[in-house]
Structures are given as structure tokens and as C-alpha cells.
Design a protein around this motif. Structure first.
Motif, PDB file in Angstrom:
ATOM      1  N   VAL A   1       9.567  39.387 -96.939  1.00 48.42           N
ATOM      2  CA  VAL A   1      11.038  38.876 -96.529  1.00 48.42           C
ATOM      3  C   VAL A   1      11.603  39.496 -98.596  1.00 48.42           C
ATOM      4  O   VAL A   1      11.468  38.880 -98.649  1.00 48.42           O
ATOM      5  CB  VAL A   1      11.545  37.527 -96.477  1.00 48.42           C
ATOM      6  CG1 VAL A   1      13.221  37.422 -96.416  1.00 48.42           C
ATOM      7  CG2 VAL A   1      11.228  37.225 -95.035  1.00 48.42           C
TER       8      VAL A   1
ATOM      9  N   PRO B   1      12.518  48.290 -92.247  1.00 50.29           N
ATOM     10  CA  PRO B   1      12.616  47.583 -92.556  1.00 50.29           C
ATOM     11  C   PRO B   1      13.201  46.952 -91.330  1.00 50.29           C
ATOM     12  O   PRO B   1      13.970  47.775 -90.731  1.00 50.29           O
ATOM     13  CB  PRO B   1      13.098  46.475 -93.738  1.00 50.29           C
ATOM     14  CG  PRO B   1      13.269  48.318 -94.213  1.00 50.29           C
ATOM     15  CD  PRO B   1      12.703  48.908 -93.645  1.00 50.29           C
TER      16      PRO B   1
ATOM     17  N   ARG C   1       8.179  43.719 -91.590  1.00 47.69           N
ATOM     18  CA  ARG C   1       7.920  42.831 -89.767  1.00 47.69           C
ATOM     19  C   ARG C   1       6.052  42.240 -89.190  1.00 47.69           C
ATOM     20  O   ARG C   1       6.046  41.622 -88.936  1.00 47.69           O
ATOM     21  CB  ARG C   1       8.022  43.346 -88.316  1.00 47.69           C
ATOM     22  CG  ARG C   1       8.086  44.746 -88.249  1.00 47.69           C
ATOM     23  CD  ARG C   1       8.348  45.553 -87.451  1.00 47.69           C
ATOM     24  NE  ARG C   1       9.597  46.549 -87.766  1.00 47.69           N
ATOM     25  CZ  ARG C   1      10.241  46.977 -86.864  1.00 47.69           C
ATOM     26  NH1 ARG C   1      10.218  47.197 -86.325  1.00 47.69           N
ATOM     27  NH2 ARG C   1      11.017  47.839 -87.534  1.00 47.69           N
TER      28      ARG C   1
ATOM     29  N   ILE D   1      12.609  42.429 -93.711  1.00 48.84           N
ATOM     30  CA  ILE D   1      11.919  41.310 -93.342  1.00 48.84           C
ATOM     31  C   ILE D   1      10.662  42.845 -92.990  1.00 48.84           C
ATOM     32  O   ILE D   1      11.187  44.160 -91.863  1.00 48.84           O
ATOM     33  CB  ILE D   1      12.278  40.488 -92.098  1.00 48.84           C
ATOM     34  CG1 ILE D   1      13.635  39.601 -91.996  1.00 48.84           C
ATOM     35  CG2 ILE D   1      10.578  40.371 -91.343  1.00 48.84           C
ATOM     36  CD1 ILE D   1      13.605  38.809 -90.926  1.00 48.84           C
TER      37      ILE D   1
ATOM     38  N   TYR E   1       5.701  39.069 -91.881  1.00 45.59           N
ATOM     39  CA  TYR E   1       6.277  38.509 -91.511  1.00 45.59           C
ATOM     40  C   TYR E   1       5.185  37.790 -89.690  1.00 45.59           C
ATOM     41  O   TYR E   1       5.318  36.872 -90.010  1.00 45.59           O
ATOM     42  CB  TYR E   1       7.600  38.604 -91.197  1.00 45.59           C
ATOM     43  CG  TYR E   1       8.557  37.064 -90.728  1.00 45.59           C
ATOM     44  CD1 TYR E   1       9.114  36.218 -91.907  1.00 45.59           C
ATOM     45  CD2 TYR E   1       8.546  36.468 -89.727  1.00 45.59           C
ATOM     46  CE1 TYR E   1       9.305  35.398 -91.666  1.00 45.59           C
ATOM     47  CE2 TYR E   1       9.084  35.892 -88.895  1.00 45.59           C
ATOM     48  CZ  TYR E   1       9.214  35.195 -90.454  1.00 45.59           C
ATOM     49  OH  TYR E   1      10.306  33.594 -89.982  1.00 45.59           O
TER      50      TYR E   1
ATOM     51  N   TYR F   1      17.339  31.586 -96.399  1.00 42.87           N
ATOM     52  CA  TYR F   1      16.622  31.235 -94.639  1.00 42.87           C
ATOM     53  C   TYR F   1      17.542  31.025 -93.981  1.00 42.87           C
ATOM     54  O   TYR F   1      17.880  30.676 -92.773  1.00 42.87           O
ATOM     55  CB  TYR F   1      15.088  30.464 -94.753  1.00 42.87           C
ATOM     56  CG  TYR F   1      14.178  31.777 -94.639  1.00 42.87           C
ATOM     57  CD1 TYR F   1      13.571  32.333 -94.613  1.00 42.87           C
ATOM     58  CD2 TYR F   1      13.328  31.169 -96.435  1.00 42.87           C
ATOM     59  CE1 TYR F   1      12.395  33.186 -94.055  1.00 42.87           C
ATOM     60  CE2 TYR F   1      12.278  32.258 -96.783  1.00 42.87           C
ATOM     61  CZ  TYR F   1      11.746  32.744 -95.567  1.00 42.87           C
ATOM     62  OH  TYR F   1      10.753  34.045 -95.465  1.00 42.87           O
TER      63      TYR F   1
ATOM     64  N   TRP G   1       5.888  36.604 -97.321  1.00 39.70           N
ATOM     65  CA  TRP G   1       6.062  37.011 -96.059  1.00 39.70           C
ATOM     66  C   TRP G   1       7.240  38.179 -95.829  1.00 39.70           C
ATOM     67  O   TRP G   1       7.527  38.852 -94.562  1.00 39.70           O
ATOM     68  CB  TRP G   1       5.791  35.491 -95.370  1.00 39.70           C
ATOM     69  CG  TRP G   1       5.069  35.050 -95.505  1.00 39.70           C
ATOM     70  CD1 TRP G   1       5.874  33.648 -95.710  1.00 39.70           C
ATOM     71  CD2 TRP G   1       3.495  35.193 -95.249  1.00 39.70           C
ATOM     72  NE1 TRP G   1       4.597  32.975 -96.339  1.00 39.70           N
ATOM     73  CE2 TRP G   1       3.316  33.634 -95.829  1.00 39.70           C
ATOM     74  CE3 TRP G   1       2.882  35.520 -94.538  1.00 39.70           C
ATOM     75  CZ2 TRP G   1       1.767  33.344 -95.742  1.00 39.70           C
ATOM     76  CZ3 TRP G   1       1.386  35.439 -94.708  1.00 39.70           C
ATOM     77  CH2 TRP G   1       1.421  34.093 -95.009  1.00 39.70           C
TER      78      TRP G   1
ATOM     79  N   ASN H   1       5.977  31.846 -87.402  1.00 41.25           N
ATOM     80  CA  ASN H   1       6.459  32.309 -87.357  1.00 41.25           C
ATOM     81  C   ASN H   1       7.682  32.757 -86.646  1.00 41.25           C
ATOM     82  O   ASN H   1       8.992  32.766 -86.230  1.00 41.25           O
ATOM     83  CB  ASN H   1       6.297  34.186 -87.512  1.00 41.25           C
ATOM     84  CG  ASN H   1       5.339  34.444 -86.500  1.00 41.25           C
ATOM     85  OD1 ASN H   1       6.203  34.585 -85.722  1.00 41.25           O
ATOM     86  ND2 ASN H   1       4.534  34.865 -86.817  1.00 41.25           N
TER      87      ASN H   1
END
Length: 345
Positions: free
Chosen positions: A55, A79, A138, A136, A141, A206, A53, A147
Motif C-alpha cells: 500500500v 496497481p 494486489r 495497492i 496485499y 486506511y 503489504w 486482508n
């Protein structure tokens, strides 16, 4: 000064271009790319790991012999970068100008530059740097189920939904030793390889990201550090955690820590409450318990010897607080550890 120009926003491409510039050794193992160097530029290690995703993680542990300016010249959608420095500092400019913002040790920082702007990082020489970037993508993600981006505050919702990179974003937030501690755990994941290591790293990443998002929320809601706690006070409290660890077998009192740090008992309590969400005594007790778990798992010391080693006078009191913390008695915990099929291993 050495200037490097990077023409991609993808972590793997960045590492390939860095390897070409600084002539380090790039190796890949278990989904991690690790770049090491020891030459005229300095010495150190950089690591990148990609997760699902969009990350990814880049972390740096480096010492430079010369000042290095890295210019990111790319038309890619930038990012969102969650940056945290556990040692040293560096400077950031969005448009490759001489107007830089200094990113400080222990400060939570979030940045994202416009697609048509150049991003510049200026790394100082003769400074030990330990820096973590959680990056990230976006667009990727937002494809992630649940999310929950919409639950963030409006500033971050707008940032995540800026699919063309039309707006720049920079957040220089509060200082956090809790995040620093979690990054230390991230960098010391002990699973050597394979699935266990990947899952451990992703879980830690995370957790750190959630703490950085929480800091941003608190900052925007004016719940950031009060003026009574300065950066110098934070550094003193951080040094105290090493002192506590080195004197864990002693009777560690607030007055002792106050004398060691030069901070008043009131400021100590305020600082620990803000930075760790614990009183001084709660922090010391938790550390003693964590060390006792390690002794129970990795040593042949008796429970009485462990109690003495962590500076608790009463074995019955130790059993009581251990049970309150982990819902199991120390003796039973050690028995379970000896059972290979136990879920508590």
C-alpha cells in the motif's frame, strides 16, 4: 503540451523519473519522498509514502503552466489505484489514445489498467490540482493476514485476484465530501516526525480507503446519489462548510444556509444526509464541539468564553452535549489535558 513517459509502476521509481523530467528537488525524510518544483512547468509539491503489504500513497498539490501528459509504459502488474480529487480535475485514458475520461472533483474513482496497456494521465494547465492516489500492489496485499478481500463485492474480488493484469477496471462513482474531509485531515497530520507521524498517516489512509470501498459497494447496490443532488449542488454544500466555520459563533439556521447557498431547505437536508450522514443541525453541532475541544486544549479561554465563541447560548446545554459526545464534561476534559500522563492528551 509536455509528454513524460514513466517506465515503472513503483511509486519511488515514478518520483525519481518525474524529478529527472521536471527538474524539481527530491528529498526523503521519515519514509516520505517529497518532490517540489517551481519552474517553467509550474509549481507545487508531490509526496509519496510507502506502507506495508503493497500500500502506498501519492498526493499532489500542483499548479501547472503547461498541459502535461504522463504515459505509463510498463509491463508490470498495474496497481489498483483509488483516486480522489479535492480540487481541480484531470483526464485518464487506458491505451494512450485521444479518448479520455474526465475525473471530477469530489468523485470517488478506482482504476487499474491491463499489463499490456499504456495508462495516460492528462493534467490541465492553469488549474490548481489537489489529488490523492492510494495505490495497492494486489500481490503483496493478498499476503496480508486477515486482508478480507473475499468480503468485497465480486467485481473487486476479481480485480484483487487478477494476478496477471488481464482485465481493465474503471469505476467513476459518487461524489463524497466525507472523503474530502478525511483527506484534508490526512494532509494536516500534525505529528512532525517519526513513529507518531507514520502511524497517524497510515491510520488516516486506511480510513479513507475504507470509505472509498464503501462508496463502491453502495454504488453497485444502487445506493448512490439521487438525481435530485447535482454536482453543482455538491459544490454549493462544500462552500457552505467554509461559511459555517467562519460563522461558528452565530446562530446558524437552515434558513440562513438556504439563503447563503441558494438551495432549498429540503435539498440542503438531503445533501448533508447523503454527503455527511448527518442532518444540517447535527453537522453544525459536531463542528462546534470539535472547535470547543480545540479551545479547551490550546487556549486559556474559560468554558463560558468558549461557549460564547462557538455560538451556544447555554453553558449547561453545552456541557450536556459535550458529555454526550465525548463521555466527559468540558471542565474535566481540560483537567485531564493538563496531566501529562493522561491518555486523553
Amino acid at each position: 503540451m509536455k509528454e513524460l513517459t514513466i517506465h515503472s509502476s513503483k511509486s519511488d521509481d515514478i518520483f525519481t523519473q518525474l524529478q529527472t523530467c521536471i527538474q524539481g528537488e527530491l528529498r526523503e525524510d521519515w519514509g516520505e519522498s517529497v518532490l517540489t518544483f517551481n519552474n517553467n512547468y509550474g509549481k507545487g509539491t508531490l509526496r509519496t509514502i510507502g506502507f506495508n503489504w503493497g500500500v502506498s500513497l501519492i498526493d499532489c498539490d500542483i499548479f501547472l503552466n503547461k498541459e502535461i501528459r504522463i504515459v505509463f509504459d510498463t509491463q508490470d502488474l498495474a496497481p489498483i489505484e483509488f483516486i480522489f480529487i479535492t480540487q481541480g480535475y484531470f483526464e485518464y485514458s487506458e491505451n494512450n489514445t485521444d479518448s479520455f475520461t474526465r475525473l471530477e472533483q469530489f468523485q470517488n474513482t478506482i482504476i487499474s489498467h491491463k499489463s499490456d496497456a499504456k495508462k495516460t494521465f492528462l493534467f490541465p494547465k492553469n488549474e490548481h490540482l489537489r489529488i490523492n492516489f492510494i495505490r495497492i500492489n494486489r500481490k503483496e496485499y493478498l499476503q496480508k493476514k486477515n486482508n478480507n478481500v473475499s468480503q468485497l463485492n465480486q467485481l473487486l474480488v476479481s480485480l484483487f485476484n487478477d494476478s496477471k493484469g488481464e482485465a481493465a477496471f474503471k469505476h467513476g462513482g459518487s461524489f463524497s465530501l466525507r472523503i474530502a474531509d478525511e483527506i484534508k485531515l490526512l494532509n494536516n497530520v500534525d505529528a512532525t516526525s517519526g513513529m507518531l507521524r507514520s502511524l497517524s498517516l497510515e491510520g488516516r489512509l486506511y480510513l479513507i480507503l475504507s470509505l472509498q470501498l464503501l462508496e463502491h459497494k453502495n454504488f453497485e447496490e444502487n445506493m448512490n446519489l439521487p438525481e435530485a443532488i447535482s454536482k453543482e449542488d455538491i459544490l454549493k454544500i462544500h462552500k457552505l462548510t467554509t461559511y459555517i466555520l467562519e460563522h461558528i459563533s452565530d446562530n446558524i439556521s437552515i434558513s440562513t444556509l438556504s439563503a447563503e447557498s441558494g438551495l432549498s431547505p429540503k435539498k440542503l437536508q438531503l445533501g448533508f444526509k447523503i454527503l455527511y450522514s448527518k442532518t444540517v443541525n447535527e453537522y453544525v453541532r459536531q463542528l462546534k464541539l470539535e472547535i470547543s475541544k480545540d479551545y479547551l486544549k490550546n487556549s486559556d479561554l474559560s468554558v463560558s468564553e468558549i461557549v460564547y465563541a462557538i455560538g451556544i447560548k447555554s453553558r449547561s446545554y453545552f456541557s450536556k452535549i459535550f458529555f454526550e459526545a465525548y463521555d466527559i464534561l468540558p471542565t474535566d476534559y481540560r483537567k485531564h489535558l493538563k496531566n501529562k500522563n493522561s491518555s486523553l492528551r
